[in-house]
Design an enzyme around this catalytic site. Structure first.
Site, PDB file in Angstrom:
ATOM      1  N   GLY A 176       0.788  -1.229   0.000  1.00  0.00           N
ATOM      2  CA  GLY A 176       0.000   0.000   0.000  1.00  0.00           C
ATOM      3  C   GLY A 176       0.818   1.277   0.000  1.00  0.00           C
ATOM      4  O   GLY A 176       1.891   1.350   0.601  1.00  0.00           O
TER       5      GLY A 176
ATOM      6  N   ARG B  27      -2.957   8.862   2.595  1.00  0.00           N
ATOM      7  CA  ARG B  27      -3.216   9.824   3.669  1.00  0.00           C
ATOM      8  C   ARG B  27      -1.971  10.098   4.516  1.00  0.00           C
ATOM      9  O   ARG B  27      -1.933  11.078   5.266  1.00  0.00           O
ATOM     10  CB  ARG B  27      -4.364   9.330   4.546  1.00  0.00           C
ATOM     11  CG  ARG B  27      -5.741   9.515   3.897  1.00  0.00           C
ATOM     12  CD  ARG B  27      -6.843   9.027   4.799  1.00  0.00           C
ATOM     13  NE  ARG B  27      -6.981   7.578   4.745  1.00  0.00           N
ATOM     14  CZ  ARG B  27      -7.740   6.862   5.563  1.00  0.00           C
ATOM     15  NH1 ARG B  27      -8.425   7.466   6.527  1.00  0.00           N
ATOM     16  NH2 ARG B  27      -7.822   5.555   5.441  1.00  0.00           N
TER      17      ARG B  27
ATOM     18  N   LYS C  69       3.518   2.711   2.977  1.00  0.00           N
ATOM     19  CA  LYS C  69       2.928   2.956   4.291  1.00  0.00           C
ATOM     20  C   LYS C  69       3.541   2.076   5.377  1.00  0.00           C
ATOM     21  O   LYS C  69       3.752   2.523   6.517  1.00  0.00           O
ATOM     22  CB  LYS C  69       1.421   2.731   4.240  1.00  0.00           C
ATOM     23  CG  LYS C  69       0.720   3.018   5.561  1.00  0.00           C
ATOM     24  CD  LYS C  69      -0.790   2.990   5.463  1.00  0.00           C
ATOM     25  CE  LYS C  69      -1.327   1.613   5.279  1.00  0.00           C
ATOM     26  NZ  LYS C  69      -2.791   1.532   5.489  1.00  0.00           N
TER      27      LYS C  69
ATOM     28  N   THR D 146      -6.775  -6.902  -1.389  1.00  0.00           N
ATOM     29  CA  THR D 146      -5.999  -7.802  -0.529  1.00  0.00           C
ATOM     30  C   THR D 146      -5.920  -9.212  -1.102  1.00  0.00           C
ATOM     31  O   THR D 146      -4.882  -9.873  -0.990  1.00  0.00           O
ATOM     32  CB  THR D 146      -6.619  -7.851   0.875  1.00  0.00           C
ATOM     33  OG1 THR D 146      -8.022  -8.149   0.754  1.00  0.00           O
ATOM     34  CG2 THR D 146      -6.460  -6.511   1.591  1.00  0.00           C
TER      35      THR D 146
ATOM     36  N   GLY E 271       1.143  -5.267   6.916  1.00  0.00           N
ATOM     37  CA  GLY E 271       2.386  -4.658   7.361  1.00  0.00           C
ATOM     38  C   GLY E 271       2.220  -3.405   8.174  1.00  0.00           C
ATOM     39  O   GLY E 271       3.215  -2.817   8.625  1.00  0.00           O
TER      40      GLY E 271
ATOM     41  N   ASN F  65     -12.734  -7.501  12.656  1.00  0.00           N
ATOM     42  CA  ASN F  65     -11.707  -8.206  11.902  1.00  0.00           C
ATOM     43  C   ASN F  65     -10.392  -7.431  11.934  1.00  0.00           C
ATOM     44  O   ASN F  65     -10.363  -6.235  11.643  1.00  0.00           O
ATOM     45  CB  ASN F  65     -12.199  -8.375  10.453  1.00  0.00           C
ATOM     46  CG  ASN F  65     -11.207  -9.110   9.580  1.00  0.00           C
ATOM     47  OD1 ASN F  65     -10.311  -9.779  10.068  1.00  0.00           O
ATOM     48  ND2 ASN F  65     -11.378  -8.985   8.273  1.00  0.00           N
TER      49      ASN F  65
ATOM     50  N   ASN G 170      -3.410   4.765   9.240  1.00  0.00           N
ATOM     51  CA  ASN G 170      -3.661   5.170   7.856  1.00  0.00           C
ATOM     52  C   ASN G 170      -3.235   6.608   7.585  1.00  0.00           C
ATOM     53  O   ASN G 170      -3.179   7.025   6.430  1.00  0.00           O
ATOM     54  CB  ASN G 170      -5.152   5.013   7.523  1.00  0.00           C
ATOM     55  CG  ASN G 170      -5.573   3.560   7.486  1.00  0.00           C
ATOM     56  OD1 ASN G 170      -4.903   2.727   6.889  1.00  0.00           O
ATOM     57  ND2 ASN G 170      -6.671   3.236   8.160  1.00  0.00           N
TER      58      ASN G 170
ATOM     59  N   LYS H  94      35.068  10.659  16.662  1.00  0.00           N
ATOM     60  CA  LYS H  94      34.616   9.946  15.468  1.00  0.00           C
ATOM     61  C   LYS H  94      35.559   8.786  15.176  1.00  0.00           C
ATOM     62  O   LYS H  94      36.762   8.985  15.083  1.00  0.00           O
ATOM     63  CB  LYS H  94      34.539  10.920  14.291  1.00  0.00           C
ATOM     64  CG  LYS H  94      34.243  10.261  12.937  1.00  0.00           C
ATOM     65  CD  LYS H  94      35.476  10.236  12.073  1.00  0.00           C
ATOM     66  CE  LYS H  94      35.202   9.589  10.727  1.00  0.00           C
ATOM     67  NZ  LYS H  94      36.450   9.425   9.945  1.00  0.00           N
TER      68      LYS H  94
END
Length: 459
Positions: A11, A15, A22, A78, A102, A170, A228, A351
């Site tokens: 996906g 949004r 996503k 799906t 996921g 679900n 989402n 470093k």
């Protein structure tokens, strides 16, 4: 138990308004898909298939050599996503396949194992992982049979009044018998307005064929939460953050103020360590007992020994020994090792360097690509100049050396045990053991220079 897992990560998540898939959105610094993969592997599915789609190369690069991949070129639902993994699923004929999303990071390995056990013991064709939630709005409802099995899954827009009142929903996680899943995938049709293939149609097909569909209900409904959009992602982070801090406090870690404190669930922190506000601890960091971390410190995939104090400093992919004091405003870049009872003071940067026990790097100093012994003292403003514009070289400093203020060590160079460099020196040659190195121009004072300059300016 012979089972594999298909994780749907194709996906885009429009949004989210992100260039990343996503499933790569992070909860406590870790992609949601990583949470899922970790739980699936802990449950016993070592061979996993990830279904990619939107910006698929990101996932393929991130999980390279860790999983198998199936590519969903068109996002057609799906059911269509799982179809792309058919070749993978055939490896498990006679066994079981977990189909997971996921972007549901909280489903635990314990839940997966419990659902697998139910699936096998009850002889289910498919077992749906479900939850009872206070507000089921937006979820597909689980409608049970009298014997406890699943009669159907109804999407919200298709629910009648009685079905809308059902609080069992679900999760979109399923355990299938692999053979039945393969047989059913070819029967799913896309006779709907969206023209998509829905995995829930496989449930309906199996029920019509007289197969048993079971449901395992999670104890904590937070497990099935997903994201989402950015707001929901923040909510997931808040939930995970609170649970992580609660667990740490139960194990003896103290917090003076949790404002701005975020800690990875993979971090290990010893008892009687105090964490101050604004502190961020990432990845699989390990912090010992009796430490004081913060305020406003960042520990990134590093190991900190017992009784260390790190104040307003950053430690990245490095090791800090017991009893070290650090900060404020120190920065350990990756691949540093600081020995026990060292002091790394304000505005010090290290470093790719090793610092021996008891060494003091007090302030305003840069130590890069250096192997430094124990008991060394750096004055203010020292620099190990490790880069000539093309190549990087290392500096070696022996035990007990004294590096005077504003010394520049031009690598490759060695300062041997107990040697001293005079303040303001630029050291280009090796300094023998017990020697004093002075490398600065003789001072010349030009009398009346300022007055003469002003006279010239006024002419």
């Amino acid at each position: 138990m012979n089972f594999g897992a298909v994780i749907m990560c194709a996906g885009e998540g429009k949004r989210m308004k992100s260039a990343l898939p996503k499933a790569m959105a992070e909860v406590l610094f870790t992609p949601m898909s990583d949470w899922v993969l970790s739980a699936v592997k802990k449950a016993g599915a070592q061979n996993v298939c990830i279904v990619t789609g939107y910006n698929h190369t990101v996932l393929e690069e991130y999980y390279k050599d860790k999983v198998q991949f199936a590519y969903q070129a068109e996002r057609l639902g799906t059911g269509h996503a799982v179809m792309q993994a058919s070749e993978y699923i055939r490896q498990y004929e006679g066994g079981y396949i977990l189909v997971a999303t996921g972007d549901n990071p909280f489903v635990s390995d314990k839940t997966i194992c419990a659902a697998l056990s139910m699936h096998e013991n009850d002889g289910n064709a498919v077992t749906v992982i479900t939850a009872k939630v206070p507000d089921p709005t937006g979820y597909g409802r689980i409608i049970r049979r009298k014997d406890g099995g699943v009669a159907k899954i109804v999407e919200q827009k298709e629910c009648n009044a009685e079905e809308l009142a059902t609080d069992e929903v679900n999760s979109s996680w399923y355990i299938f018998s692999a053979d039945l899943l393969l047989d059913t995938l070819v029967k799913i049709k896309n006779n709907n307005l969206a023209g998509e293939y829905y995995l829930t149609d496989a449930i309906e097909i199996l029920l019509k064929d007289g197969k048993r569909v079971g449901a395992y209900t999670v104890k904590d409904s937070d497990e099935i939460l997903g994201a989402n959009d950015r707001l929901q992602l923040l909510q997931l982070n808040d939930i995970a953050r609170k649970k992580t801090l609660d667990k740490l406090m139960e194990n003896g870690v103290a917090f003076s103020d949790i404002t701005g404190v975020t800690i990875s669930p993979d971090a290990v922190i010893g008892r009687d360590t105090v964490i101050h506000k604004g502190t961020i601890i990432k990845g699989a960091s390990v912090i010992g007992s009796g430490c004081e971390i913060g305020p406003d410190s960042v520990i990134d995939n590093s190991t900190i020994g017992d009784d260390a104090h790190i104040n307003q400093s950053v430690v990245e992919k490095s090791t800090v020994g017991s009893g070290v004091t650090m900060g404020p405003f120190a920065h350990l870049r990756p691949n540093c090792s600081v020995g026990i009872k060292c002091h790394v003071g304000n505005f010090v940067e290290l470093k790719n360097s090793k610092v021996g026990d008891g060494t003091k790097v007090a302030h305003l100093t840069y130590v890069g690509d250096t192997d430094c012994g124990g008991g060394v003292n750096f004055g203010c403003g020292c620099v190990t100049a490790n880069y000539d514009g093309k190549h990087k070289f290392r500096t070696v400093i022996g035990d007990g050396a004294f590096i005077g203020c504003n010394t520049n060590l031009i690598a490759p160079v060695t300062v041997e045990d107990n040697a001293v460099t005079a303040a303001g020196s630029t050291i280009t040659d090796n300094v023998p053991r017990n020697a004093l190195a002075i490398a600065r121009a003789r001072q010349i004072n030009k009398n009346d220079w300022v007055s003469k300059r002003k006279e010239k300016t006024n002419d």
